[in-house]
Design a protein around this motif. Sequence first.
Motif, mmCIF file in Angstrom:
data_model
loop_
_atom_site.group_PDB
_atom_site.id
_atom_site.type_symbol
_atom_site.label_atom_id
_atom_site.label_comp_id
_atom_site.label_asym_id
_atom_site.label_seq_id
_atom_site.Cartn_x
_atom_site.Cartn_y
_atom_site.Cartn_z
ATOM 1 N N TYR A 181 -11.650 -10.028 10.876
ATOM 2 C CA TYR A 181 -12.084 -11.236 9.923
ATOM 3 C C TYR A 181 -11.528 -10.974 8.579
ATOM 4 O O TYR A 181 -11.182 -11.902 7.842
ATOM 5 N N ASP A 182 -11.381 -9.792 8.097
ATOM 6 C CA ASP A 182 -10.547 -9.577 6.887
ATOM 7 C C ASP A 182 -9.788 -8.125 6.592
ATOM 8 O O ASP A 182 -10.483 -7.348 6.355
ATOM 9 N N PRO A 183 -8.693 -8.049 7.256
ATOM 10 C CA PRO A 183 -8.043 -6.868 7.588
ATOM 11 C C PRO A 183 -7.698 -6.033 6.238
ATOM 12 O O PRO A 183 -7.336 -6.559 5.092
ATOM 13 N N PRO A 184 -8.413 -4.787 6.242
ATOM 14 C CA PRO A 184 -8.499 -3.894 4.774
ATOM 15 C C PRO A 184 -7.053 -3.659 4.562
ATOM 16 O O PRO A 184 -6.246 -3.466 5.325
ATOM 17 N N SER A 185 -6.725 -2.792 3.380
ATOM 18 C CA SER A 185 -5.667 -2.499 2.714
ATOM 19 C C SER A 185 -5.394 -0.881 3.247
ATOM 20 O O SER A 185 -4.494 -0.292 3.457
ATOM 21 N N GLY A 186 -6.615 -0.250 3.081
ATOM 22 C CA GLY A 186 -6.527 1.160 3.500
ATOM 23 C C GLY A 186 -8.186 1.551 3.473
ATOM 24 O O GLY A 186 -9.131 0.980 3.700
ATOM 25 N N ALA A 187 -8.351 3.001 3.744
ATOM 26 C CA ALA A 187 -9.470 3.656 3.765
ATOM 27 C C ALA A 187 -9.415 5.113 3.260
ATOM 28 O O ALA A 187 -8.251 5.774 3.202
ATOM 29 N N VAL A 188 -10.522 5.408 2.754
ATOM 30 C CA VAL A 188 -10.810 7.069 2.537
ATOM 31 C C VAL A 188 -12.115 7.445 3.160
ATOM 32 O O VAL A 188 -12.903 6.854 3.549
ATOM 33 N N ARG A 189 -12.039 8.790 3.304
ATOM 34 C CA ARG A 189 -13.116 9.547 3.940
ATOM 35 C C ARG A 189 -13.567 10.516 3.207
ATOM 36 O O ARG A 189 -12.900 11.380 2.539
#
Length: 275
Positions: free
Chosen positions: A265-273
């Motif tokens: 729906y809205d692909p993210p740029s990145g992620a953090v954990r």
Amino acid sequence: MSHTAHIRSHRKPRSRTASTIAMRAGVAGGILSTVAVAGASAAANAAEPVTQTLELPTLTADLSAQVAQSAEATQLAAANYQLQAERDAAAAAAAKEAAKDLAAAKKAEARKKAAEEARQAAAERASRDSQRTTLAAAADTGSSSVSTSASTSASTATGSAAAVIDFVRAQVGDAYVSGGTGPNSWDCSGLVQAAFRQVGIDLPRVSQDQSTAGTQVSLDNLQPGDILYWGGAGSAYHVAVYVGGGMFVGAQNPSTGVVEKPLSYDPPSGAVRVL
């Protein structure tokens, strides 16, 4: 009696001539005529009304000066009243004009603010569209691996991750309000911050800082409870929580509110954990 009283006087009696008698009669008549005329005049004067004439005092030099000064003072007072009235009218007109100028300035400021907000919104949309275009291919090629990983992760979410996911899913349907931190309205970073507070993790308030709050992870290695971000790390303009199964929950915008959507729906740029 005198001893000569019996002696007859030897004087000859005065002879009164006719002319003398006539003269005396004329004198007497003149006198009587004069008296009669005087009496008639007095009677006539007595019959006429008597009119009294009052003479006004003559103005002296001092009194004239005082009258002139009084007139001058009256004119000066009238001029002062007129001047004050003109000043009051001018002040009222100036105040009215100032109020109009202030209202116009406020309207101009409101228009400027609205234009700036519209510009920022347009810039954000443009940035997000650019990110979507850039990540579209990666999302397509990695969708199968992400889905497989997500399905596995969704079934194994426990502990703190499960608590975070349960919290954000409980807010689905709430309103989006810029600066909102709950309990019934949120912005994107306010929702993420509140979710992690449930498990004792104190995240920064804004998206830019949350995008660098933990360890960077790739989009093909996501786990439930990871924080997704849109934009660059440290300059992100949007965040959400990955809940597993290829889905995320986020406070998207005023028209959608808090929703649960697939990554496509809205692909993210990145992620953090952070868990």
